[in-house]
Scaffold this active site. Sequence first.
Site, mmCIF file in Angstrom:
data_model
loop_
_atom_site.group_PDB
_atom_site.id
_atom_site.type_symbol
_atom_site.label_atom_id
_atom_site.label_comp_id
_atom_site.label_asym_id
_atom_site.label_seq_id
_atom_site.Cartn_x
_atom_site.Cartn_y
_atom_site.Cartn_z
ATOM 1 N N GLU A 163 0.880 -1.329 0.101
ATOM 2 C CA GLU A 163 -0.023 0.102 -0.177
ATOM 3 C C GLU A 163 0.688 1.071 0.081
ATOM 4 O O GLU A 163 2.058 1.426 0.612
ATOM 5 C CB GLU A 163 -1.014 -0.128 1.269
ATOM 6 C CG GLU A 163 -1.941 1.030 1.372
ATOM 7 C CD GLU A 163 -2.741 0.806 2.581
ATOM 8 O OE1 GLU A 163 -4.065 0.678 2.671
ATOM 9 O OE2 GLU A 163 -2.059 0.632 3.679
ATOM 10 N N TYR A 194 -5.987 12.561 9.908
ATOM 11 C CA TYR A 194 -6.202 12.408 11.302
ATOM 12 C C TYR A 194 -6.534 13.717 12.218
ATOM 13 O O TYR A 194 -7.261 13.756 13.123
ATOM 14 C CB TYR A 194 -5.127 11.679 11.986
ATOM 15 C CG TYR A 194 -5.314 10.172 11.588
ATOM 16 C CD1 TYR A 194 -6.491 9.288 12.104
ATOM 17 C CD2 TYR A 194 -4.439 9.442 10.886
ATOM 18 C CE1 TYR A 194 -6.919 8.207 11.837
ATOM 19 C CE2 TYR A 194 -4.907 8.040 10.833
ATOM 20 C CZ TYR A 194 -5.917 7.172 11.022
ATOM 21 O OH TYR A 194 -5.890 6.134 10.749
ATOM 22 N N GLU A 246 -1.934 -5.040 -1.451
ATOM 23 C CA GLU A 246 -2.506 -4.396 -0.262
ATOM 24 C C GLU A 246 -3.595 -3.641 -0.243
ATOM 25 O O GLU A 246 -3.337 -2.745 -0.889
ATOM 26 C CB GLU A 246 -1.344 -3.760 0.719
ATOM 27 C CG GLU A 246 -1.667 -3.755 2.106
ATOM 28 C CD GLU A 246 -0.500 -3.180 2.802
ATOM 29 O OE1 GLU A 246 0.612 -3.210 2.450
ATOM 30 O OE2 GLU A 246 -0.638 -2.677 3.759
HETATM 31 N N1 DCP Z 1 -6.546 4.619 5.520
HETATM 32 C C1 DCP Z 1 -7.546 5.317 5.701
HETATM 33 N N2 DCP Z 1 -8.205 5.128 4.448
HETATM 34 C C2 DCP Z 1 -7.986 4.185 3.376
HETATM 35 C C3 DCP Z 1 -6.947 3.641 3.867
HETATM 36 C C4 DCP Z 1 -6.125 3.703 4.767
HETATM 37 O O1 DCP Z 1 -7.754 6.323 6.528
HETATM 38 N N3 DCP Z 1 -8.889 4.191 2.568
HETATM 39 C C5 DCP Z 1 -5.451 4.759 6.990
HETATM 40 C C6 DCP Z 1 -5.581 3.762 7.998
HETATM 41 C C7 DCP Z 1 -4.656 3.929 8.536
HETATM 42 C C8 DCP Z 1 -3.313 3.696 7.335
HETATM 43 O O2 DCP Z 1 -4.288 4.653 6.549
HETATM 44 O O3 DCP Z 1 -4.084 4.879 9.647
HETATM 45 C C9 DCP Z 1 -2.912 2.555 6.849
HETATM 46 O O4 DCP Z 1 -3.899 1.803 6.984
HETATM 47 P P1 DCP Z 1 -3.916 0.014 6.437
HETATM 48 O O5 DCP Z 1 -4.686 -0.713 7.320
HETATM 49 O O6 DCP Z 1 -4.470 0.322 5.038
HETATM 50 O O7 DCP Z 1 -2.483 -0.293 6.547
HETATM 51 P P2 DCP Z 1 -1.613 -0.684 7.871
HETATM 52 O O8 DCP Z 1 -0.106 -0.302 7.724
HETATM 53 O O9 DCP Z 1 -2.081 -0.405 9.140
HETATM 54 O O10 DCP Z 1 -1.598 -2.363 7.511
HETATM 55 P P3 DCP Z 1 -1.215 -3.541 8.325
HETATM 56 O O11 DCP Z 1 -0.637 -3.171 9.733
HETATM 57 O O12 DCP Z 1 -2.344 -4.530 8.354
HETATM 58 O O13 DCP Z 1 -0.005 -3.873 7.460
#
Ligand code: DCP
Length: 218
Positions: free
Chosen positions: A39, A57, A91
């Site tokens: 991602e 945020y 992802e």
């Molecule tokens: N996010 C968001 N809107 C989206 C996609 C993601 O607000 N359409 C935000 C949520 C998190 C950050 O982006 O703060 C990354 O979220 P992800 O769950 O996609 O990625 P992670 O890094 O948390 O995944 P993991 O810990 O599962 O590897």
Amino acid sequence: MSANNVKPFTVFVEGNIGSGKTTFLEHFRQFEDITLLTEPVEMWRDLKGCNLLELMYKDPEKWAMTFQSYVSLTMLDMHRRPAPTPVKLMERSLFSARYCFVEHIMRNNTLHPAQFAVLDEWFRFIQHNIPIDADLIVYLKTSPSIVYQRIKKRARSEEQCVPLSYIEELHRLHEDWLINRIHAECPAPVLVLDADLDLSQITDEYKRSEHQILRKAV
Ligand code: DCP
């Protein structure tokens, strides 16, 4: 397209924030013939020097629309990126962006109805006019309390203000989309993995998906 011009077997890895999507993709780095698309969080944190994730945020009412519209662009880029291998592992997807994140900020009135309508029209336009391949969704299913602890522990600076209630709501939206099939279209069959397991046990769980993902590569 893969080398022999056959469409790659395309897999989306989905799950709550902190469910281990990146770790899951890293597990597949050991195999040949897979294109891994992680991602583009780093792009969201630095768009011409602006940290859109942080802005979103800190002031969601002002920035959520801008942030989600850039997420859509970066996800569409990933969907459209050719893969020179028989398997493409991504992802997240445009679908979780729309059915989980945009859905949440629409429901809690962070978005003005007009802003939601614009994001939704973009999503529908893309769906009807641009081919988005999807052959399998791997759902890394977690308990909100467990991912909440992981998010606190990893301490990504932008996410420090995330409350448990937000994680619980995102969990419900993932379940409604991928398991209960309420309100939203699910574009491919779903393989559910137990992603509550800790790092010492999770590799065996990830292995459960190898056959379904790699069979197209052999
Ligand atoms: N996010 C968001 N809107 C989206 C996609 C993601 O607000 N359409 C935000 C949520 C998190 C950050 O982006 O703060 C990354 O979220 P992800 O769950 O996609 O990625 P992670 O890094 O948390 O995944 P993991 O810990 O599962 O590897």
